[in-house]
Design an enzyme around this catalytic site. Sequence first.
Site, PDB file in Angstrom:
ATOM      1  N   CYS A 131       0.798  -1.176   0.171  1.00  0.00           N
ATOM      2  CA  CYS A 131      -0.047   0.031   0.002  1.00  0.00           C
ATOM      3  C   CYS A 131       0.759   1.281   0.009  1.00  0.00           C
ATOM      4  O   CYS A 131       1.379   1.552   1.062  1.00  0.00           O
ATOM      5  CB  CYS A 131      -1.003  -0.037   1.165  1.00  0.00           C
ATOM      6  N   CYS A 134      -0.539   4.032   2.066  1.00  0.00           N
ATOM      7  CA  CYS A 134      -0.236   3.987   3.448  1.00  0.00           C
ATOM      8  C   CYS A 134       1.221   4.552   3.917  1.00  0.00           C
ATOM      9  O   CYS A 134       1.410   5.119   4.773  1.00  0.00           O
ATOM     10  CB  CYS A 134      -0.650   2.517   4.107  1.00  0.00           C
ATOM     11  N   ASP A 135       1.999   3.767   2.997  1.00  0.00           N
ATOM     12  CA  ASP A 135       3.332   3.755   3.517  1.00  0.00           C
ATOM     13  C   ASP A 135       4.433   4.322   2.861  1.00  0.00           C
ATOM     14  O   ASP A 135       5.641   4.504   3.139  1.00  0.00           O
ATOM     15  CB  ASP A 135       3.877   2.106   3.498  1.00  0.00           C
TER      16      ASP A 135
END
Length: 303
Positions: A131, A134-135
């Site tokens: 992701c 997300c990261d």
Amino acid sequence: MYDLAILGGGPSGLTAGMYAGRANLKTIVVDKGLPGGQMQNTLEIENYPGYKSITGPQLSELYYEHMLEFGAEWRQAEVVDVDLAGSVKKIILAGGETITAKALIIATGTQPKKLNVPGERELAGRGVSYCATCDGAFFRNKHVIVVGGGDSAVEEGIFLTRFAAQVTIVHRRDQLRAAPILQQRAFANDKIRFVWDTIVEEIVGENRVTQVKLKNMKTGEVSHLDADGVFIYIGYLPNTGFLQATGLLNANGYIDTDGTMATKIPGVFAAGDVRETYLRQIVTAAGDGAVAAMSAYHYLETL
Ligand code: NAP
């Protein structure tokens, strides 16, 4: 007999449970894993409104407690089959027990396809990610590898150039599957380079990713490439195997809904990543869960 059964205890299922409990529906949430779903695998979440930074397990616990507070039940069990033909929805658990409910929300989510190479599982959350949204921000000025050649790999590779010093897209063929417009953007981006005809054989590192072992599919040549992160975008699989016979699944295996989260079967709703949708994030899953619970509530009023 429950008013509402919710399959899946990720953000959409737990939110649906919280809303349904608050609406005084006799509600059960069933999940084979821990409350929180894919959130449990996320080291740090920094794009959930209201929390500048929170760990996935912490946010999962908050969701779970919030749901229990409003009276929904939690049941850890694997759903192996459903019977949605009649007005009473039947949910069959591994071991043979059947749960019955007047309405159903399917919120079983997806799982990223895995490479299934050494190091992938061991270094998940330690440089291996599925992701970029997300990261990605954790890789400022670093070198990241993106594996895959579809829309996701190329789009997320472009997204990662906002943070990373360099993005290397490793693809198993010499041609991308991604849409031409995405390809053009990627080819025009100075920070992106491609390694063609190549697969990742191993992800290497002690506590964090430091290297990948690559193999050229045409020449057989094996090489190592230093990297701080590996983003794997080789497709997703919806967790809908147990729904094969229901007629709810589209060609991709996802569930089509309308804006009220209703599926084509009366009394059956879907929420979160498992439905055909534009954006798959915790916040959108939670929103879906709220809508699905309220739709189920209004459906139950008509019975
Ligand atoms: P995808 O289209 O299935 O592409 C997966 C990619 O990973 C392919 O390039 C495939 O290679 C490669 N791959 C698969 N298994 C592999 C393995 N074991 N090892 C190495 N490489 C592997 O998946 P996606 O990119 O996640 O997209 C999923 C769906 O969402 C698609 O319908 C896509 O169009 C859509 N989507 C759309 C957008 C957009 O419109 N902006 C953005 C994201 C996703 P091959 O090419 O050799 O098969």
